[in-house]
Scaffold this motif. Structure first.
Motif, PDB file in Angstrom:
ATOM      1  N   GLU A   3     112.438  47.872  61.016  1.00  0.00           N
ATOM      2  CA  GLU A   3     112.363  49.327  60.835  1.00  0.00           C
ATOM      3  C   GLU A   3     111.152  49.744  59.999  1.00  0.00           C
ATOM      4  O   GLU A   3     110.496  50.748  60.301  1.00  0.00           O
ATOM      5  N   ASN A   6     108.079  49.676  62.136  1.00  0.00           N
ATOM      6  CA  ASN A   6     108.046  50.863  62.992  1.00  0.00           C
ATOM      7  C   ASN A   6     107.520  52.077  62.242  1.00  0.00           C
ATOM      8  O   ASN A   6     106.660  52.803  62.750  1.00  0.00           O
ATOM      9  N   LYS A   7     108.037  52.308  61.052  1.00  0.00           N
ATOM     10  CA  LYS A   7     107.622  53.482  60.275  1.00  0.00           C
ATOM     11  C   LYS A   7     106.142  53.420  59.918  1.00  0.00           C
ATOM     12  O   LYS A   7     105.423  54.411  60.042  1.00  0.00           O
ATOM     13  N   ARG A  10     103.914  54.039  62.963  1.00  0.00           N
ATOM     14  CA  ARG A  10     103.905  55.468  63.326  1.00  0.00           C
ATOM     15  C   ARG A  10     103.042  56.281  62.358  1.00  0.00           C
ATOM     16  O   ARG A  10     102.297  57.169  62.783  1.00  0.00           O
ATOM     17  N   ILE A 110     103.859  47.245  70.247  1.00  0.00           N
ATOM     18  CA  ILE A 110     104.067  48.503  69.515  1.00  0.00           C
ATOM     19  C   ILE A 110     103.633  49.702  70.360  1.00  0.00           C
ATOM     20  O   ILE A 110     103.522  50.806  69.844  1.00  0.00           O
ATOM     21  N   LEU A 113     105.268  52.998  70.016  1.00  0.00           N
ATOM     22  CA  LEU A 113     105.170  53.634  68.699  1.00  0.00           C
ATOM     23  C   LEU A 113     103.855  54.358  68.485  1.00  0.00           C
ATOM     24  O   LEU A 113     103.695  55.070  67.508  1.00  0.00           O
TER      25      LEU A 113
END
Length: 117
Positions: A3, A6-7, A10, A110, A113
């Protein structure tokens, strides 16, 4: 996928980081579980990327890096424990070529994302 990875991906994408790569390295080293590598268009952009990652993770998730190194150079390293973020100018990224050094790691997809998908 992690997680936090991912953050961070982004956030970097939203701030127009280039050539974002995420590599899973947990089976290769005890340094970290993941490396995120991205390029900024200038030293100023690299610093802005680092500031944005640090500020947003702190505000949104109360997550702060254990260390941030290299703010005076073309390579900023942010240590989030399980995730290490490497932000480079183009020249510094080509010179250090971390992707080549960590080719045994698993490069993560990714594409969902980022805006490059």
């Amino acid at each position: 996928m992690n997680e936090l990875v991912n953050k961070i991906v982004r956030i970097l994408d939203e701030k127009k980081a280039e050539d974002i790569v995420a590599i899973r390295i947990d089976e290769l080293t005890i340094l970290s579980d993941y490396f995120i590598i991205a390029t900024g268009t200038s030293n100023t952009h690299v610093h802005a990327l680092a500031d944005e990652v640090e500020d947003r993770l702190k505000k949104q998730d109360n997550v702060v890096p254990a260390a941030v190194e290299g703010r005076a150079t073309g390579w900023v390293l942010m240590d989030y424990g399980e995730v290490m973020v490497h932000l480079f100018t183009r020249d510094a990224r080509e010179y250090y070529n971390l992707e080549r050094l960590w080719t045994d790691g698993a490069q993560l997809d990714i594409s969902e994302l980022t805006s490059e998908n």
